[in-house]
Design an enzyme around this catalytic site. Structure first.
Site, PDB file in Angstrom:
ATOM      1  N   PRO A   1       3.180   1.367   8.049  1.00  0.00           N
ATOM      2  CG  PRO A   1       5.032   0.634   9.200  1.00  0.00           C
ATOM      3  CD  PRO A   1       4.122   0.274   8.092  1.00  0.00           C
ATOM      4  CD  GLU A   2       0.388   5.867   4.938  1.00  0.00           C
ATOM      5  OE1 GLU A   2       0.201   7.053   4.637  1.00  0.00           O
ATOM      6  OE2 GLU A   2      -0.448   4.983   4.706  1.00  0.00           O
TER       7      GLU A   2
ATOM      8  CE  LYS B   1       5.681   6.757   3.345  1.00  0.00           C
ATOM      9  NZ  LYS B   1       5.177   5.878   2.273  1.00  0.00           N
TER      10      LYS B   1
ATOM     11  NE  ARG C   1       1.771   1.526  -4.069  1.00  0.00           N
ATOM     12  CZ  ARG C   1       2.520   0.635  -4.696  1.00  0.00           C
ATOM     13  NH1 ARG C   1       1.995  -0.452  -5.205  1.00  0.00           N
ATOM     14  NH2 ARG C   1       3.805   0.834  -4.816  1.00  0.00           N
TER      15      ARG C   1
END
Length: 276
Positions: free
Chosen positions: A2-3, A58, A262
């Site tokens: 979730p962003e 967020k 990442r």
DNA sequence: ATCTATGCCTGGTGGC
DNA sequence: TGCCACCAGGCATAGA
């Protein structure tokens, strides 16, 4: 994961179910999610009524009569509305029984999410929240101080965009998409970018996030649908998760590399390193 | 002051 | 089929 757009979607869909509901009981099979003593938490929360739900970056803020519950979903946190306790599945770690005998349930396979409680109105004094930068979809590109932070950062532009103390709301998916639209290589050192390039990146971050919000966010790697996070932006992804597939602009094969630890997707042709 | 490495977690995957 | 090492990643914290 979730962003900002996913959290926005969760916020809007939960409002309908929760505002006006009072908390009657709390069950916490995995209380580590709650960053305070469980009995204190229960004592404060029981008989509190949901008044509103807000969001910054967020973070979700559930506003009650006397307190604000601050929730971060981290990688896999989800909220479900359950009609009965026997509907609960594995990984539902904190469950609130409501006035209407339904349940608000926090589900999190990885257990990285957090729930904190502060006095109402004090959410922006929380250590984690007070450090947050401006929201990535609310940026004024004439903000000299913000541009300056980019110009002084000697690390990859991708790492800077993921740094929530500089801009907040972007995560791994939307950073990759923002840099693709901006034709900037994710490994480019932020300080060598021109002011114009930085402004382009910030404008594209807003475009990407606004579009994702409209489409209800992005749903990838989910094996069960969850309330409010079944988005449609995954159909709009240009590079993220597209390793080995042709670039939608130039047909060059999309590459996957690691930047700042990442997984990072980009088009080597559309997003070349700058020649100095 | 800046930046990087590590820990928190579990499920999925690939190698044998 | 099973076992195991490894990977995914947002953020806090420790360390360089």
């Amino acid at each position: 994961m979730p962003e900002l757009p996913e959290v926005e979607t969760v916020k809007e869909s939960l409002k309908v179910h929760l505002i006006g509901q009072k908390i009657k009981e709390i069950y916490a099979p995995y209380p580590k999610i709650i960053k305070m003593d469980l009995s204190d938490f229960k004592k404060k929360m029981i008989n509190q009524t949901f008044r509103d739900i807000n969001r910054y970056g967020k973070y979700l803020f559930f506003i009650f009569d006397d307190y604000t519950l601050v929730s971060h979903l981290r990688l896999e946190g989800k909220y479900f509305i359950r009609n009965a306790l026997n509907e609960l599945t594995k990984h539902e770690h904190v469950v609130f029984k409501l006035d209407n005998n339904k349940f608000l349930s926090y589900h999190d396979v990885r257990k990285f999410g957090t729930i904190e409680l502060v006095d109402k109105g004090k959410e922006f004094t929380l250590f984690s929240v007070k450090k947050l930068g401006v929201e990535a979809n609310q940026i004024n590109t004439d903000n000299i101080e913000l541009i300056d932070k980019f110009k002084r950062a000697n690390r990859p532009i991708k790492s800077v965009l993921l740094d929530q103390t500089i801009v907040t709301g972007l995560g791994n998916i939307y950073v990759d998409e923002t840099l693709f639209r901006s034709k900037i290589n994710p490994e480019e050192i932020a300080s060598i970018l021109s002011v114009e390039e930085i402004k382009t990146i910030l404008k594209n971050a807003k475009i990407v996030l606004d579009k994702a919000i409209k489409l209800g966010g992005t749903t990838i790697r989910t094996y069960q649908s969850s309330l409010g996070v079944d988005g449609r932006f995954q159909n709009e992804l240009k590079v993220h998760t597209m390793a080995g597939k042709p670039c939608p602009v130039c047909n060059t094969i999309i590459k996957k590399i690691r930047v700042g630890g990442r997984g990072t997707y980009y088009c080597p042709s559309c997003q070349p390193r700058k020649k100095i």
